[in-house]
Structures are given as C-alpha cells and as structure tokens.
Design a protein around this motif. Structure first.
Motif, PDB file in Angstrom:
ATOM      1  N   GLY A 179       0.872  -1.018   0.203  1.00  0.00           N
ATOM      2  CA  GLY A 179      -0.012  -0.077  -0.183  1.00  0.00           C
ATOM      3  C   GLY A 179       0.913   1.279   0.200  1.00  0.00           C
ATOM      4  N   LEU A 180       2.155   1.160   0.382  1.00  0.00           N
ATOM      5  CA  LEU A 180       3.031   2.399   0.161  1.00  0.00           C
ATOM      6  C   LEU A 180       3.757   2.300  -0.976  1.00  0.00           C
ATOM      7  CD1 LEU A 180       4.333   2.527   4.197  1.00  0.00           C
ATOM      8  CD2 LEU A 180       2.385   3.864   2.893  1.00  0.00           C
ATOM      9  N   ASP A 181       3.514   1.467  -1.911  1.00  0.00           N
ATOM     10  CA  ASP A 181       4.578   1.584  -3.002  1.00  0.00           C
ATOM     11  C   ASP A 181       4.306   2.870  -4.008  1.00  0.00           C
ATOM     12  OD1 ASP A 181       1.897   0.571  -3.514  1.00  0.00           O
ATOM     13  OD2 ASP A 181       2.366  -0.764  -5.177  1.00  0.00           O
ATOM     14  N   ILE A 182       3.134   3.352  -3.923  1.00  0.00           N
ATOM     15  CA  ILE A 182       2.874   4.430  -4.768  1.00  0.00           C
ATOM     16  C   ILE A 182       3.702   5.587  -4.179  1.00  0.00           C
ATOM     17  CG2 ILE A 182       1.233   6.358  -5.442  1.00  0.00           C
ATOM     18  CD1 ILE A 182      -0.760   4.046  -5.272  1.00  0.00           C
ATOM     19  N   LEU A 183       3.870   5.646  -2.941  1.00  0.00           N
ATOM     20  CA  LEU A 183       4.625   6.891  -2.264  1.00  0.00           C
ATOM     21  C   LEU A 183       6.113   6.864  -2.123  1.00  0.00           C
ATOM     22  CD1 LEU A 183       1.955   7.833   0.807  1.00  0.00           C
ATOM     23  CD2 LEU A 183       2.291   8.722  -1.364  1.00  0.00           C
ATOM     24  N   LEU A 184       6.501   5.377  -1.706  1.00  0.00           N
ATOM     25  CA  LEU A 184       8.066   5.181  -1.514  1.00  0.00           C
ATOM     26  C   LEU A 184       8.561   4.561  -2.794  1.00  0.00           C
ATOM     27  CD1 LEU A 184       8.055   3.400   1.819  1.00  0.00           C
ATOM     28  CD2 LEU A 184       8.764   5.634   1.367  1.00  0.00           C
ATOM     29  N   PRO A 185       9.554   5.269  -3.153  1.00  0.00           N
ATOM     30  CA  PRO A 185      10.354   4.691  -4.603  1.00  0.00           C
ATOM     31  C   PRO A 185      10.826   3.292  -4.142  1.00  0.00           C
ATOM     32  CG  PRO A 185      11.115   7.009  -3.949  1.00  0.00           C
ATOM     33  CD  PRO A 185      10.208   6.518  -2.828  1.00  0.00           C
ATOM     34  N   GLN A 186      11.362   2.499  -5.170  1.00  0.00           N
ATOM     35  CA  GLN A 186      11.543   1.224  -4.969  1.00  0.00           C
ATOM     36  C   GLN A 186      12.951   1.148  -4.299  1.00  0.00           C
ATOM     37  OE1 GLN A 186      11.449  -0.542  -8.665  1.00  0.00           O
ATOM     38  NE2 GLN A 186       9.264  -0.516  -8.917  1.00  0.00           N
ATOM     39  N   GLU A 187      13.702   2.104  -4.542  1.00  0.00           N
ATOM     40  CA  GLU A 187      15.338   1.990  -3.806  1.00  0.00           C
ATOM     41  C   GLU A 187      15.219   2.083  -2.433  1.00  0.00           C
ATOM     42  OE1 GLU A 187      18.413   3.864  -5.874  1.00  0.00           O
ATOM     43  OE2 GLU A 187      17.645   3.756  -7.793  1.00  0.00           O
ATOM     44  N   THR A 188      14.187   2.990  -2.029  1.00  0.00           N
ATOM     45  CA  THR A 188      13.817   3.407  -0.745  1.00  0.00           C
ATOM     46  C   THR A 188      13.359   2.288   0.088  1.00  0.00           C
ATOM     47  OG1 THR A 188      13.578   5.744  -1.222  1.00  0.00           O
ATOM     48  CG2 THR A 188      12.784   4.745   1.161  1.00  0.00           C
ATOM     49  N   GLN A 189      12.294   1.533  -0.644  1.00  0.00           N
ATOM     50  CA  GLN A 189      11.810   0.300  -0.024  1.00  0.00           C
ATOM     51  C   GLN A 189      12.841  -0.591   0.295  1.00  0.00           C
ATOM     52  OE1 GLN A 189       8.212  -1.175  -1.842  1.00  0.00           O
ATOM     53  NE2 GLN A 189       7.860   0.885  -2.968  1.00  0.00           N
ATOM     54  N   LYS A 190      13.611  -1.031  -0.764  1.00  0.00           N
ATOM     55  CA  LYS A 190      14.788  -2.137  -0.717  1.00  0.00           C
ATOM     56  C   LYS A 190      15.590  -1.590   0.522  1.00  0.00           C
ATOM     57  CE  LYS A 190      14.731  -3.193  -5.528  1.00  0.00           C
ATOM     58  NZ  LYS A 190      15.759  -3.101  -6.753  1.00  0.00           N
ATOM     59  N   LEU A 191      16.066  -0.274   0.911  1.00  0.00           N
ATOM     60  CA  LEU A 191      16.820  -0.086   2.058  1.00  0.00           C
ATOM     61  C   LEU A 191      16.006  -0.304   3.090  1.00  0.00           C
ATOM     62  CD1 LEU A 191      19.247   1.768   3.236  1.00  0.00           C
ATOM     63  CD2 LEU A 191      17.890   3.586   2.702  1.00  0.00           C
ATOM     64  N   LEU A 192      14.879   0.131   3.332  1.00  0.00           N
ATOM     65  CA  LEU A 192      14.072   0.086   4.544  1.00  0.00           C
ATOM     66  C   LEU A 192      13.777  -1.416   4.735  1.00  0.00           C
ATOM     67  CD1 LEU A 192      11.452   3.211   4.464  1.00  0.00           C
ATOM     68  CD2 LEU A 192      13.599   3.034   5.812  1.00  0.00           C
TER      69      LEU A 192
ATOM     70  N   ILE B 279       4.882  11.844  -7.465  1.00  0.00           N
ATOM     71  CA  ILE B 279       5.614  12.181  -8.463  1.00  0.00           C
ATOM     72  C   ILE B 279       7.027  11.724  -8.613  1.00  0.00           C
ATOM     73  CG2 ILE B 279       6.462  14.239 -10.063  1.00  0.00           C
ATOM     74  CD1 ILE B 279       3.653  15.560  -9.051  1.00  0.00           C
ATOM     75  N   PHE B 280       7.502  11.973  -7.241  1.00  0.00           N
ATOM     76  CA  PHE B 280       8.896  11.536  -7.002  1.00  0.00           C
ATOM     77  C   PHE B 280       9.317  10.162  -7.219  1.00  0.00           C
ATOM     78  CE2 PHE B 280      12.545  10.743  -4.024  1.00  0.00           C
ATOM     79  CZ  PHE B 280      13.516  11.283  -4.927  1.00  0.00           C
ATOM     80  N   SER B 281       8.345   9.332  -6.523  1.00  0.00           N
ATOM     81  CA  SER B 281       8.570   7.861  -6.712  1.00  0.00           C
ATOM     82  C   SER B 281       8.272   7.541  -8.088  1.00  0.00           C
ATOM     83  CB  SER B 281       7.072   7.344  -5.907  1.00  0.00           C
ATOM     84  OG  SER B 281       7.175   5.942  -5.773  1.00  0.00           O
ATOM     85  N   TYR B 282       7.433   8.051  -8.721  1.00  0.00           N
ATOM     86  CA  TYR B 282       7.251   7.522 -10.218  1.00  0.00           C
ATOM     87  C   TYR B 282       8.542   8.048 -10.983  1.00  0.00           C
ATOM     88  CZ  TYR B 282       5.404   7.461 -14.951  1.00  0.00           C
ATOM     89  OH  TYR B 282       5.220   7.011 -16.190  1.00  0.00           O
ATOM     90  N   TYR B 283       8.989   9.094 -10.836  1.00  0.00           N
ATOM     91  CA  TYR B 283      10.223   9.589 -11.493  1.00  0.00           C
ATOM     92  C   TYR B 283      11.538   8.622 -11.285  1.00  0.00           C
ATOM     93  CZ  TYR B 283      14.516  11.986 -12.270  1.00  0.00           C
ATOM     94  OH  TYR B 283      15.747  12.242 -12.548  1.00  0.00           O
ATOM     95  N   VAL B 284      11.593   8.198  -9.959  1.00  0.00           N
ATOM     96  CA  VAL B 284      12.600   7.287  -9.415  1.00  0.00           C
ATOM     97  C   VAL B 284      12.696   6.035 -10.182  1.00  0.00           C
ATOM     98  CG1 VAL B 284      13.885   6.655  -7.730  1.00  0.00           C
ATOM     99  CG2 VAL B 284      13.198   8.744  -7.412  1.00  0.00           C
ATOM    100  N   ASN B 285      11.531   5.434 -10.128  1.00  0.00           N
ATOM    101  CA  ASN B 285      10.980   4.191 -10.464  1.00  0.00           C
ATOM    102  C   ASN B 285      11.471   4.098 -11.985  1.00  0.00           C
ATOM    103  OD1 ASN B 285      10.707   3.433  -7.772  1.00  0.00           O
ATOM    104  ND2 ASN B 285       8.385   3.633  -8.014  1.00  0.00           N
ATOM    105  N   ASN B 286      10.815   5.009 -12.728  1.00  0.00           N
ATOM    106  CA  ASN B 286      11.093   4.785 -14.221  1.00  0.00           C
ATOM    107  C   ASN B 286      12.045   5.687 -14.856  1.00  0.00           C
ATOM    108  OD1 ASN B 286       8.034   3.627 -14.965  1.00  0.00           O
ATOM    109  ND2 ASN B 286       7.721   5.233 -13.067  1.00  0.00           N
ATOM    110  N   PHE B 287      12.486   6.745 -14.267  1.00  0.00           N
ATOM    111  CA  PHE B 287      13.544   7.428 -14.936  1.00  0.00           C
ATOM    112  C   PHE B 287      14.742   7.632 -14.213  1.00  0.00           C
ATOM    113  CE2 PHE B 287       9.403   9.155 -16.245  1.00  0.00           C
ATOM    114  CZ  PHE B 287       9.574   8.708 -17.572  1.00  0.00           C
ATOM    115  N   GLY B 288      14.754   7.865 -12.971  1.00  0.00           N
ATOM    116  CA  GLY B 288      15.909   7.996 -12.148  1.00  0.00           C
ATOM    117  C   GLY B 288      16.819   6.864 -11.910  1.00  0.00           C
ATOM    118  N   LYS B 289      18.303   7.003 -12.139  1.00  0.00           N
ATOM    119  CA  LYS B 289      19.246   6.081 -12.168  1.00  0.00           C
ATOM    120  C   LYS B 289      20.298   6.152 -10.991  1.00  0.00           C
ATOM    121  CE  LYS B 289      17.485   4.711 -16.163  1.00  0.00           C
ATOM    122  NZ  LYS B 289      16.607   3.412 -16.044  1.00  0.00           N
TER     123      LYS B 289
END
Length: 302
Positions: A73-86, A239-249
C-alpha cells in the motif's frame, strides 16, 4: 511596450488580496530561508526515522501482523530503492528485537523527533515574524507532545494504508458486514489518514507561534497550510516515486548509496512541504489582517 503593460497591470493589482498574499508568501520563502530550514529538518528526520522504525517494529512483533506486509500500500509513495533500503533495515531489526531495544528506541525517537519539531516551531515563528522566544523547558515540552502526536499519526497512516484491508476483513468478518460496508471501509482507509494529517499539522501550526507575541490563531486560520502540506506531500511523493522508479538512475550514479540518496531527497521534499505550510499560514494571516508580517517591498513601507 508589452513589458510596460504587464508592470502597469501588476501595479493595479497591489490592493487585491491575492496579490498581497503572493507577495507575502514569496518574500517569506526568500527571507525565512525555507530551503535551508528544510535541509535542517531532513537531518533530524534521518536521525529519528530509524529509532522510530525500531520502536514500531518491536511493537509489531507482539501482534499477529507479519512484517512482510509492511510496505503493501506504500509502493505509490515510496520509491523502490527506498523500499529496498528500509526492507533491509527491517529484516535486521526483526532478528534483534527486545524489551530493552523497545525502551531505548522510544527514548531516542522522542529526543531526535523533538529536535525536528523544534526546528519546525522556529520556522513557523519566522513565518509569523515572531521575535520572542519561549523558555527552553516549554519549547521542549511542546516539541515532545507533537513528536508523540506525529508518531501516532505515522502509526495511523501505516495502519490504514498497509494493514487497513487486513483490519477491515477481520472487523467486518466478525460482525458479518455486507459488501456495502466493505466498499465504504476501502474509502475510509484513505480518508482517515489524510484527515488525521490535516488535523495534526493544523494543531502544530496553531500552537507553534509564541503566545506572548499576541498572535491568537484558530484552527480555521491554520487549515490552508495544513491542507497544502498534506496534499502537497502526497502528490510530490507520488511524482518523485514515479520519477525514481521509471527515470531516475540513482543506483547507477551512487552505487550502493542510491537508496540512501533517494531517502534523503524524499525526506527533504516532506520537510519543504511542512515549512511551506507554515509560510502559507503566515502569508494568509498577513492578508486577513491587512498588515505586512514580513518586510515585503511596498506593502510594508506603506
């Protein structure tokens, strides 16, 4: 000619409330160093987020709720890299939970969280141009109270977004509720966290200005900033989560530090939104009283 026409039109709008509000807001953002205060607040959030996670997960260990469901339920707000870290931190905490760690993490959360709240209170006082300072013990007491309130808010948000479906199924399963109540609960588990955030931020903005300065605020006076902070943080996070998951490297640029960098930026966005909410309320108060709180150009000189 066009530039002159624009300037003439702006001069004609100087007596309009919307112009005065924008003028106060822009000047407040510049003079109160919103970005610098946001960076300071981010530092305190980093210090407090890990003790809070330890405290929250230790409490969670006494329930039947599994830790694997924490980010559902938090996958929309939290970027994937942050989820992996936490997720890595959560796995480590899961194997080292104890009563001593629970008590220590609670005290650390109170102390580091209160430092962040103190920074927010000072930023809000700047927004209202409050010069007088509270006694240290009173400021610390207010900071600790709001630290506890924000911790409870986070638990409510996590509880509704992450475990809301599980809680709803158990409650409505016991009472034998119909599908209508289940659909209503699906909406409430989104509305309740948002309303809780608005109320907590409104109270924070209300009680932050030093009362000796003569500023007496009501809840309705602080709602504009509270609503902006809540909605703005959610939208900016998405918006930030979408950017990091799709464009941010970030993982390619920073390697193993990518998750930490993303977490820092995400917390910085949240910090900026909280401080901006205070600035919006300060500008709104100046507009309603027709008095310039900040020294903003021609409005204050008059």
């Amino acid at each position: 000619m066009k530039a002159l026409n624009i300037k003439d039109r702006l001069k004609k709008q100087k007596n309009k409330k919307w112009y005065f509000f924008l003028n106060q807001l822009i000047c407040g953002i510049k003079e109160d160093e919103v970005t610098a205060v946001g960076a300071q607040l981010t530092y305190y959030l980093i210090l407090s987020i890990f003790p809070f996670l330890i405290f929250f997960l230790n409490i969670l260990s006494y329930t039947s709720i599994t830790q694997e469901n924490l980010f559902n339920g938090l996958d929309i707000l939290l970027p994937q890299e942050t989820q992996k870290l936490l997720q890595g931190i959560i796995n480590e905490i899961a194997y080292s939970s104890s009563d001593t760690l629970l008590s220590l993490s609670f005290l650390l959360t109170l102390w580091t969280g209160s430092l962040g709240i103190t920074a927010i209170i000072k930023a809000i006082n700047k927004a209202y141009n409050v010069k007088k300072k509270r006694p240290y013990w009173r400021l610390k007491a207010i900071a600790i109270i709001f630290t506890v309130a924000l911790a409870l808010l986070l638990i409510i948000v996590l509880g509704m977004l992450v475990f809301g479906e599980l809680i709803g199924n158990k409650i409505f399963g016991l009472i034998g509720a119909t599908n209508i109540f289940i659909h209503l609960w699906e909406k409430l588990r989104i509305v309740i966290p948002l309303m809780s955030m608005i109320i907590i931020f409104a109270l924070l903005y209300k009680f932050s200005p030093t009362p000796e300065e003569g500023i007496h605020l009501k809840i309705r006076h602080t709602l504009p900033g509270a609503i902006f902070t809540t909605i703005g943080w959610v939208i900016a996070s998405m918006i930030f989560s979408y950017y990091v998951n799709n464009f941010g490297k970030y993982s390619k640029t920073y390697g193993s530090l990518g998750g930490i960098i993303v977490l820092l930026i995400w917390l910085y966005i949240a910090s900026i939104m909280i401080v901006l909410g205070g600035e919006i309320n300060g500008a709104y108060a100046a507009t309603m009283s027709n008095k310039g709180i900040n020294e903003c150009g021609d409005d204050e000189k008059k």
